[in-house]
Design an enzyme around this catalytic site. Sequence first.
Site, PDB file in Angstrom:
ATOM      1  N   HIS A 123     -18.572  -5.372 -16.702  1.00 26.04           N
ATOM      2  CA  HIS A 123     -17.641  -4.297 -17.055  1.00 26.04           C
ATOM      3  C   HIS A 123     -17.094  -3.568 -15.825  1.00 26.04           C
ATOM      4  CE1 HIS A 123     -15.531  -2.146 -20.027  1.00 26.04           C
ATOM      5  NE2 HIS A 123     -16.470  -2.113 -20.961  1.00 26.04           N
ATOM      6  N   ARG A 124     -17.688  -3.774 -14.658  1.00 20.34           N
ATOM      7  CA  ARG A 124     -17.122  -3.186 -13.443  1.00 20.34           C
ATOM      8  C   ARG A 124     -15.821  -3.876 -13.058  1.00 20.34           C
ATOM      9  NH1 ARG A 124     -22.097  -4.110  -9.497  1.00 20.34           N
ATOM     10  NH2 ARG A 124     -21.675  -6.194 -10.352  1.00 20.34           N
TER      11      ARG A 124
END
Length: 413
Positions: A386-387
């Site tokens: 998700h980064r």
Amino acid sequence: MAYLIKLPSVAADASGGILHQWLKQEGERVAVGDALAEVETEKAIVEINAEQAGVLGRIVVQAGPASVPINTVIGVLVADGEDAAAIDRALAEHGGAKAAAAPSVGSAAGGATGASAAHAASSTAAVPGGRLFASPVARRLAAQWHVDLLGVTGTGPHGRIVRRDVEAARDRALAAAPAAAPLAGRPAARRVPHTGMRRAIARRLTESKQHVPHFYLTVDCRMDALLALRAQANHGGAVKLSVNDFIVRAAALALREVPEVNASWHDDDIEYHAGADISVAVATDGGLVTPIVRDADVKSLSVIGAEIVELAKRAKVNRLKPEEFTGGSLTVSNLGMYGVSQFAAIINPPQAAILAVGAAERRPVVDADGQLVAATVMTVTLSADHRVVDGAVGARWLAAFRALIENPVRILL
């Protein structure tokens, strides 16, 4: 003039390697480029090639199970006419006088003495002046595993305690722990020491789950059209395509359509890759290896299939080159052939995503006309970092992948 053979950096993230075997013996002539020895890294066995010509005058470090740090002198090449005195001088100038004083490695005892002397030279007291020198990682692991650092000898620079020292202390403590008495009539449990590969897999996957914020997206793909096209392509042909070949190319083409997923996280930036390089998970006796099919978006299915077969064959005998399993855009992990319907895989850093592929199964589905029909369906799950990848971006990639699978003629184009 005597030339010192040092253990090179055989992998980007390796601090050393295990000297698997010598391919040349003392007294043998060596040409530039000749394979001198084999080094076992965490994922493969790599050859060390000669950078100078000469005669292998002395083997300083024997092959064995102990890890050898990078830049350790493992052997000496000499020119014609040079004798043992020239070897001793070269080792003494390098700081290896104790190792040079050991007997020539015609005997196993000589090699062991040289290796232990070199290790002793690099290990100073862990508490000079009463202060404990240990890396932050070593301190964290020591606290986690209840290892007393006062009893650990450091092998890092200037005697600093590093990760491998704490791991070794933990393993010694486990080996010394008394085993529970077996139940009556039951044989004792069997304990197998960790291999370098198993340690690497455990470390990387633990770090991935601890530090990479995973999220998961799952879709079902209709497989009937793809299976029919595959059967037609394989009919009477010399090349036999697998379903996995279609999946690998579809994953690469989806990266081309949604390039935001073709990326890697770094501390200071996000790297967007120029090519679609698909890692393919291969199960070996030692653990999971992920060789890479480079530029899979521009290769034909037959070329992709042949490369996967060749890479898997060499992966199973630890003969991959570091560049063949390092990097990559996205990993495909296919457990469908084992009958697994659905699963979620752990991301292989620094990649931002991995695709878990389940079995193609006959299931009841509702078609576009609202009719209940039987169809072949494959469930896939995308694990994404998700980064790097937002939820909507991951969903767009998965939609692109499913569209290719369900319209497989596009995979051939």
